[in-house]
Motif scaffolding. Structure first.
Motif, short mmCIF file in Angstrom:
data_model
loop_
_atom_site.label_atom_id
_atom_site.label_comp_id
_atom_site.label_asym_id
_atom_site.label_seq_id
_atom_site.Cartn_x
_atom_site.Cartn_y
_atom_site.Cartn_z
N UNK A 64 0.83 -1.21 0.00
CA UNK A 64 0.00 0.00 0.00
C UNK A 64 0.86 1.26 0.00
N UNK A 65 0.40 2.26 -0.74
CA UNK A 65 1.13 3.52 -0.77
C UNK A 65 1.07 4.23 0.57
N UNK A 66 2.03 5.12 0.79
CA UNK A 66 2.10 5.85 2.05
C UNK A 66 2.87 7.14 1.84
N UNK A 67 2.55 8.14 2.66
CA UNK A 67 3.34 9.36 2.66
C UNK A 67 4.70 9.08 3.28
N UNK A 68 5.63 9.99 3.08
CA UNK A 68 6.97 9.80 3.65
C UNK A 68 6.91 9.65 5.16
N UNK B 71 -1.46 6.92 -2.17
CA UNK B 71 -2.46 6.83 -3.22
C UNK B 71 -2.16 5.80 -4.29
N UNK B 72 -1.01 5.12 -4.19
CA UNK B 72 -0.61 4.12 -5.19
C UNK B 72 -0.39 2.78 -4.49
N UNK B 73 -1.01 1.74 -4.97
CA UNK B 73 -0.74 0.39 -4.49
C UNK B 73 0.10 -0.34 -5.53
N UNK B 74 1.05 -1.14 -5.05
CA UNK B 74 1.87 -1.95 -5.94
C UNK B 74 1.57 -3.42 -5.66
N UNK B 75 1.35 -4.20 -6.71
CA UNK B 75 1.08 -5.63 -6.58
C UNK B 75 2.19 -6.41 -7.28
N UNK B 76 2.59 -7.51 -6.68
CA UNK B 76 3.59 -8.36 -7.31
C UNK B 76 3.39 -9.80 -6.85
N UNK B 77 4.04 -10.70 -7.56
CA UNK B 77 4.05 -12.11 -7.22
C UNK B 77 5.51 -12.55 -7.17
#
Length: 337
Positions: A185-189, A266-272
C-alpha cells in the motif's frame, strides 16, 4: 538515498531452447548477468496470460474484507501458508510494509516423530479463502509454470558453469517451491518511515522469479552504483540468484541484496514472488568448477547474522522462522523446548 534508474540484462528464453549459436549466446549472457548483477529479466516465455490472471486474482484477494483474509491467517498454519497482514513479516528484524498471501505446493502434512528434523513441518496443505474459489487453480497453475521455467534456467546455469546439464537434477525432482501474492500500500513519507516495503535481504533458494505490475519499487544493490531500480518490463519476469546457487558454485555466482521501497501515497503496488529451492531433504551439490572459473569463485558470503546451510530444509526453515516469529512461537518453539 541515491537511486539510479537502469535496465537489467534482458534474456530471451527462446534463444536457450533454439540451440546452436542462439543457445551459446544465451548461456554467455546468463553467466555474465549472474556474475555482474545477480539479477536479469527473462522474456520469450509463455507466462503472459497467466501473469495477468494471477495479478487479477491477487487484487481480488486483497480487496476482501479483513475478517475473510484473517480467516486464512498464516499463524494458523505450521507450514507457513496463508495471509500475513500489514507489517506482519520481518526483514532484518524490522516489519515490512506489505500484506501478502503465501502458498506452496499442495501436499499432505507429514507425520513427525520427535527425532525428525523440524523442517519436515514445512510440508503440508495450503489455506484458501472460501469466498474466492478461483484463486486456487490460477495460483497453482502459475506456480507450476514458474517451476518449469526455473528448472530450465537451472539447467542453463549448469551448462554456463561447464557442468552436466542435469547436475541439479536429483535435487529438483520434487523441489520446494514457495509463492507470495503481495500488496504494497502507498504511504506518505511520514507514514512510511524508512519506506521499507521489504528490507534489504538475499533469498534462500536456488532462484527467485518476480512478476511486477506497472508500479516500480524493486531495487537491487550494485557495488558501484548503490541501490538501482528494477522497473517493470512488459511481458518479462525478473530473475535473481538465491543463496543455494551461491553455495553450489562456491561463490562464483552471487546472491544479491535487494529490497522494495514503499510506493507513494495513493498508489498500491502488486507483485508475485516465486522462490524455488531444492528438495527439503537434499543437500546443495558443491560443483567442481574448471580451473579458469574456480579462480573467480569468492566462496559463499560470510554473515554471522545469516549463516548458510548446505542442508536445504535447514536453510529454508531458518528464513521462515526469522521472518514470521508469530508462526515460530505457535508451532515451532514449543516443540524445540
Amino acid at each position: 538515498m541515491n537511486t539510479h534508474s537502469t535496465v537489467l540484462p534482458v534474456l530471451d528464453v527462446r534463444d536457450l531452447r533454439a540451440g546452436g549459436e542462439q543457445k551459446h549466446a544465451f548461456l554467455t549472457q546468463l553467466a555474465e548477468a549472474a556474475r555482474t548483477v545477480g539479477f536479469f529479466y527473462v522474456t520469450g516465455h509463455e507466462l503472459c496470460r497467466l501473469q495477468q490472471q494471477v495479478l487479477h486474482k491477487t487484487k481480488q484477494f486483497f480487496a476482501l474484507p479483513a475478517a475473510q483474509k484473517q480467516a486464512v491467517a498464516m499463524v494458523n498454519s505450521p507450514h507457513f501458508r496463508g495471509y500475513t497482514q500489514l507489517q506482519g513479516e520481518l526483514t532484518q528484524g524490522k516489519p515490512d510494509r506489505r500484506e501478502q498471501f503465501d502458498l506452496m505446493q499442495e501436499q499432505a502434512a507429514v507425520h513427525l516423530d520427535p527425532s525428525d528434523p523440524q523442517w519436515w513441518q514445512l510440508v503440508g496443505p495450503n489455506q484458501w479463502p472460501q469466498s474466492l474459489p478461483g484463486l486456487k487453480p490460477v495460483a497453482l497453475a502459475y506456480q507450476d509454470a514458474l517451476t518449469e521455467l526455473t528448472v530450465d534456467l537451472l539447467g542453463a546455469f549448469a551448462e554456463s558453469l561447464e557442468q552436466p546439464a542435469d547436475v541439479f537434477g536429483e535435487t529438483v525432482q520434487k523441489p520446494y517451491t514457495h509463492m507470495k501474492l503481495i500488496r504494497y500500500p502507498g504511504a506518505s513519507d511520514q507514514e512510511a518511515g524508512e519506506r521499507q516495503g521489504v528490507g534489504a535481504h538475499k533469498d534462500p533458494g536456488y532462484l527467485t522469479i518476480v512478476t511486477q505490475d506497472q508500479q516500480s519499487g524493486l531495487e537491487v544493490l550494485m557495488d558501484e552504483r548503490g541501490w538501482v531500480t528494477v522497473p517493470p518490463l512488459e511481458g518479462a519476469v525478473v530473475v535473481n540468484i538465491g543463496e543455494l546457487l551461491e553455495l553450489a558454485s562456491d561463490g562464483y555466482l552471487r546472491a544479491t541484496y535487494h529490497r522494495v521501497v514503499t510506493p507513494a501515497a495513493g498508489i498500491d503496488r502488486y507483485s508475485v514472488a516465486f522462490f524455488m529451492a531444492a528438495q527439503l531433504d537434499s543437500e546443495v551439490p558443491l560443483l567442481q568448477l574448471p580451473d579458469h572459473l574456480k579462480v573467480k569463485a569468492l566462496g559463499p558470503s560470510a554473515d554471522p547474522e545469516n549463516p548458510l546451510f548446505y542442508q536445504v530444509g535447514e536453510n529454508v526453515l531458518k528464513g521462515r522462522l526469522r521472518s514470521h516469529p508469530d508462526v515460530a512461537a505457535a508451532h515451532y518453539i514449543k516443540r524445540a523446548s
